[in-house]
Design a protein around this motif. Structure first.
Motif, PDB file in Angstrom:
ATOM      1  N   PRO A 195       0.828  -1.206   0.000  1.00 46.39           N
ATOM      2  CA  PRO A 195       0.000   0.000   0.000  1.00 46.39           C
ATOM      3  C   PRO A 195       0.863   1.257   0.000  1.00 46.39           C
ATOM      4  CG  PRO A 195       0.190  -0.781   2.229  1.00 46.39           C
ATOM      5  CD  PRO A 195       0.958  -1.764   1.360  1.00 46.39           C
ATOM      6  N   LEU A 196       0.244   2.386  -0.304  1.00 44.56           N
ATOM      7  CA  LEU A 196       0.907   3.670  -0.095  1.00 44.56           C
ATOM      8  C   LEU A 196       0.692   4.083   1.353  1.00 44.56           C
ATOM      9  CD1 LEU A 196      -0.186   5.595  -3.328  1.00 44.56           C
ATOM     10  CD2 LEU A 196       1.989   4.433  -2.892  1.00 44.56           C
ATOM     11  N   ASP A 197       1.737   4.527   1.998  1.00 46.77           N
ATOM     12  CA  ASP A 197       1.669   4.995   3.376  1.00 46.77           C
ATOM     13  C   ASP A 197       1.611   6.517   3.330  1.00 46.77           C
ATOM     14  OD1 ASP A 197       1.839   5.430   6.086  1.00 46.77           O
ATOM     15  OD2 ASP A 197       3.730   4.362   6.364  1.00 46.77           O
ATOM     16  N   MET A 198       0.431   7.096   3.653  1.00 47.00           N
ATOM     17  CA  MET A 198       0.291   8.541   3.558  1.00 47.00           C
ATOM     18  C   MET A 198       1.258   9.233   4.523  1.00 47.00           C
ATOM     19  SD  MET A 198      -3.751   9.283   2.873  1.00 47.00           S
ATOM     20  CE  MET A 198      -3.372  10.786   1.958  1.00 47.00           C
ATOM     21  N   VAL A 199       1.649  10.436   4.160  1.00 38.96           N
ATOM     22  CA  VAL A 199       2.698  11.168   4.879  1.00 38.96           C
ATOM     23  C   VAL A 199       2.056  12.261   5.731  1.00 38.96           C
ATOM     24  CG1 VAL A 199       4.855  12.419   4.643  1.00 38.96           C
ATOM     25  CG2 VAL A 199       4.155  10.792   2.862  1.00 38.96           C
ATOM     26  N   MET A 200       2.466  12.382   6.987  1.00 32.22           N
ATOM     27  CA  MET A 200       1.991  13.471   7.829  1.00 32.22           C
ATOM     28  C   MET A 200       2.659  14.776   7.422  1.00 32.22           C
ATOM     29  SD  MET A 200       1.577  12.235  11.770  1.00 32.22           S
ATOM     30  CE  MET A 200       0.300  11.078  12.277  1.00 32.22           C
ATOM     31  N   VAL A 201       1.893  15.851   7.423  1.00 30.82           N
ATOM     32  CA  VAL A 201       2.468  17.179   7.264  1.00 30.82           C
ATOM     33  C   VAL A 201       3.317  17.472   8.495  1.00 30.82           C
ATOM     34  CG1 VAL A 201       1.936  19.645   7.114  1.00 30.82           C
ATOM     35  CG2 VAL A 201       0.570  17.993   5.809  1.00 30.82           C
ATOM     36  N   ASN A 202       4.525  17.973   8.276  1.00 30.03           N
ATOM     37  CA  ASN A 202       5.448  18.202   9.381  1.00 30.03           C
ATOM     38  C   ASN A 202       4.847  19.138  10.419  1.00 30.03           C
ATOM     39  OD1 ASN A 202       7.936  19.838  10.636  1.00 30.03           O
ATOM     40  ND2 ASN A 202       8.627  17.810  10.002  1.00 30.03           N
ATOM     41  N   GLY A 203       4.929  18.705  11.703  1.00 33.45           N
ATOM     42  CA  GLY A 203       4.431  19.510  12.800  1.00 33.45           C
ATOM     43  C   GLY A 203       2.942  19.406  13.034  1.00 33.45           C
ATOM     44  N   VAL A 204       2.276  18.521  12.282  1.00 39.65           N
ATOM     45  CA  VAL A 204       0.821  18.367  12.381  1.00 39.65           C
ATOM     46  C   VAL A 204       0.505  16.886  12.577  1.00 39.65           C
ATOM     47  CG1 VAL A 204      -1.386  18.764  11.218  1.00 39.65           C
ATOM     48  CG2 VAL A 204       0.516  20.329  10.840  1.00 39.65           C
ATOM     49  N   ILE A 339       0.968  21.600   0.118  1.00 38.60           N
ATOM     50  CA  ILE A 339      -0.253  21.360   0.886  1.00 38.60           C
ATOM     51  C   ILE A 339      -0.818  22.730   1.273  1.00 38.60           C
ATOM     52  CG2 ILE A 339      -1.282  20.169   2.848  1.00 38.60           C
ATOM     53  CD1 ILE A 339       0.160  18.343   0.802  1.00 38.60           C
ATOM     54  N   PRO A 340      -2.013  23.077   0.820  1.00 35.51           N
ATOM     55  CA  PRO A 340      -2.561  24.408   1.101  1.00 35.51           C
ATOM     56  C   PRO A 340      -2.557  24.716   2.598  1.00 35.51           C
ATOM     57  CG  PRO A 340      -3.920  23.280  -0.515  1.00 35.51           C
ATOM     58  CD  PRO A 340      -2.922  22.282  -0.023  1.00 35.51           C
ATOM     59  N   GLY A 341      -2.089  25.927   2.923  1.00 31.32           N
ATOM     60  CA  GLY A 341      -2.076  26.364   4.311  1.00 31.32           C
ATOM     61  C   GLY A 341      -0.798  26.060   5.059  1.00 31.32           C
ATOM     62  N   TYR A 342       0.164  25.368   4.412  1.00 32.87           N
ATOM     63  CA  TYR A 342       1.400  24.983   5.094  1.00 32.87           C
ATOM     64  C   TYR A 342       2.609  25.368   4.238  1.00 32.87           C
ATOM     65  CZ  TYR A 342      -1.763  22.231   7.967  1.00 32.87           C
ATOM     66  OH  TYR A 342      -2.786  21.845   8.805  1.00 32.87           O
ATOM     67  N   ASP A 343       3.721  25.701   4.909  1.00 30.14           N
ATOM     68  CA  ASP A 343       4.959  26.019   4.193  1.00 30.14           C
ATOM     69  C   ASP A 343       5.435  24.807   3.410  1.00 30.14           C
ATOM     70  OD1 ASP A 343       5.005  28.598   5.219  1.00 30.14           O
ATOM     71  OD2 ASP A 343       6.201  28.015   6.972  1.00 30.14           O
ATOM     72  N   TRP A 344       6.153  25.070   2.331  1.00 30.11           N
ATOM     73  CA  TRP A 344       6.576  24.018   1.418  1.00 30.11           C
ATOM     74  C   TRP A 344       7.395  22.932   2.103  1.00 30.11           C
ATOM     75  CZ3 TRP A 344      11.675  22.835   0.728  1.00 30.11           C
ATOM     76  CH2 TRP A 344      12.611  23.770   1.181  1.00 30.11           C
ATOM     77  N   TRP A 345       8.263  23.319   3.048  1.00 34.01           N
ATOM     78  CA  TRP A 345       9.173  22.342   3.656  1.00 34.01           C
ATOM     79  C   TRP A 345       8.448  21.358   4.571  1.00 34.01           C
ATOM     80  CZ3 TRP A 345       9.269  22.623   8.931  1.00 34.01           C
ATOM     81  CH2 TRP A 345       8.865  23.828   9.510  1.00 34.01           C
TER      82      TRP A 345
END
Length: 388
Positions: A195-204, A339-345
């Motif tokens: 499966p694909l393992d979805m990635v958490m947005v950093n710091g969230v 990801i809308p609302g979050y910095d690119w990094w």
């Protein structure tokens, strides 16, 4: 004289054979299916109160069913809030004696879950309710396996005992957000092995993302790598109204499918609602960007000339523009999906040893050095990549 001797010998042989048969029957008793199994009514069942929060165990006793001879028997206990046992939960521990000490905490958790399904909320607790209990007996072989046959089972259920006064505090752990969200679908032949393992947005801790190929057959996702009834399809999500491509997402036999098969940047926002988790899902254009010193615009986000080309097949490669400059040291190659609302990094990633590695909720990644004119090739189905 000879005839008398022969007759005597025949009688002696017959007696020996009969005796042998009798001995065989005595040493090989026949297992019989019992017709009755009694769970005894505890002393506190009618006038006493069971306070499960302040008890370690609840004791039940029974009499062994008549199997024709003494035999090792496994006993299990079921508990329910309904008198007909239609919502019964089997306790995890089994017993080999007629005295059974049932774990009070497990019993409380099962009864709480049943009460929640019947419409109770956490605010309703503690509650005082009747609880119904039933036992099951199953004979075992000498090796400890259950005895069964093609014709019938030797297992038998007991009578139902009512505990009229059970004091039940809310006994379920808090619902927590998933550590992982796994995607499967036609892109990987519906396999939970890849499966694909979805990635958490950093710091969230509640926003997950991934590039995924969605066709007319579709995808599903789950917090475990298996079909366990908890997987989410179209009915289990809310398509975010701000999605760039949300109008293309449709229901296909319960799956999350597309009327325009192709690649999507899928973003899941998970929230705890009562005892459930809601999934608000955004489906955006599958844009992947270069940023930093490899680009003419350096650190400007979403540079229109630094977006990767998007493949048309599930196994195709995303291809970057040619690097405009050499990169070295801390100013190494940098890549991200916005990801809308979050910095690119907060949603960047890089290729190491031809494997895509996501920053996720980890620390800063190592830098990869490269030279002007090369390109980055990415395959998000196999999670591989290469600079060449």
């Amino acid at each position: 004289m000879k005839n008398i001797l022969k007759s005597t010998l025949l009688l002696m042989c017959g007696a020996f054979i009969l005796a042998s048969c009798a001995d065989d029957n005595d040493s090989n008793p026949v297992l019989q299916k019992p017709t009755k199994f009694v769970l005894n009514t505890p002393a506190l069942a009618t006038n006493g109160t069971y306070d499960l929060a302040n008890s370690s165990t609840v004791e039940f006793t029974c009499t062994q069913p008549d199997y024709g001879f003494p035999i090792t028997t496994k006993y299990t206990i079921e508990v329910a809030t309904k008198a007909d046992m239609s919502n019964a939960t089997t306790m995890s521990n089994s017993f080999k004696t007629a005295k059974m000490q049932v774990d009070a905490a497990e019993m409380a958790a099962a009864l709480t879950e049943q009460a929640i399904k019947e419409g109770k909320t956490e605010a309703d607790f503690p509650i005082d309710i009747p609880v119904y209990v039933r036992a099951k007996a199953t004979p075992l072989t000498a090796m400890g396996s259950e005895i069964d046959s093609l014709n019938h089972s030797y297992a038998i259920q007991s009578n139902i005992v009512a505990l009229k006064h059970v004091h039940l505090a809310f006994s379920l752990p808090p619902v927590s957000l998933p550590e992982h969200i796994y995607i499967t679908g036609s892109f990987n032949n519906w396999s939970w092995d890849t499966p694909l393992d979805m990635v958490m947005v950093n710091g969230v801790d509640h926003v997950y993302w991934h590039l995924v190929y969605i066709d007319g057959t579709g995808i599903k996702f789950n917090t475990a790598k298996k079909w366990d009834g908890n997987e989410k399809g179209f009915a289990g999500i809310t398509v975010n109204a701000s999605s760039e491509l949300g109008s293309e997402i449709k229901d296909a036999g319960g799956n999350i499918a597309s009327s325009n098969p192709g690649w999507y940047l899928m973003i899941v926002d998970a929230k705890v609602v009562g005892r459930d988790i809601s999934y608000d899902v955004t489906f955006n254009k599958p844009n992947v960007y270069l940023i930093g010193t490899a680009t003419p615009g350096a650190w400007a986000e979403e540079q229109p000339d630094q977006v990767f080309t998007v493949p048309t097949t599930k196994d195709g490669q995303f291809v970057s523009p040619a690097f405009a400059n050499n990169t070295s040291g801390d100013a190494g190659l940098r890549v991200y999906a916005k990801i809308p609302g979050y910095d690119w990094w907060k949603s960047e990633f890089m290729v190491f040893d031809k494997k895509i590695k996501y920053r996720g909720n980890g620390g800063d990644q190592e830098r990869v050095n490269t030279t002007a004119g090369k390109k980055l090739y990415l395959n998000f189905t196999s999670e591989t990549g290469e600079i060449k």
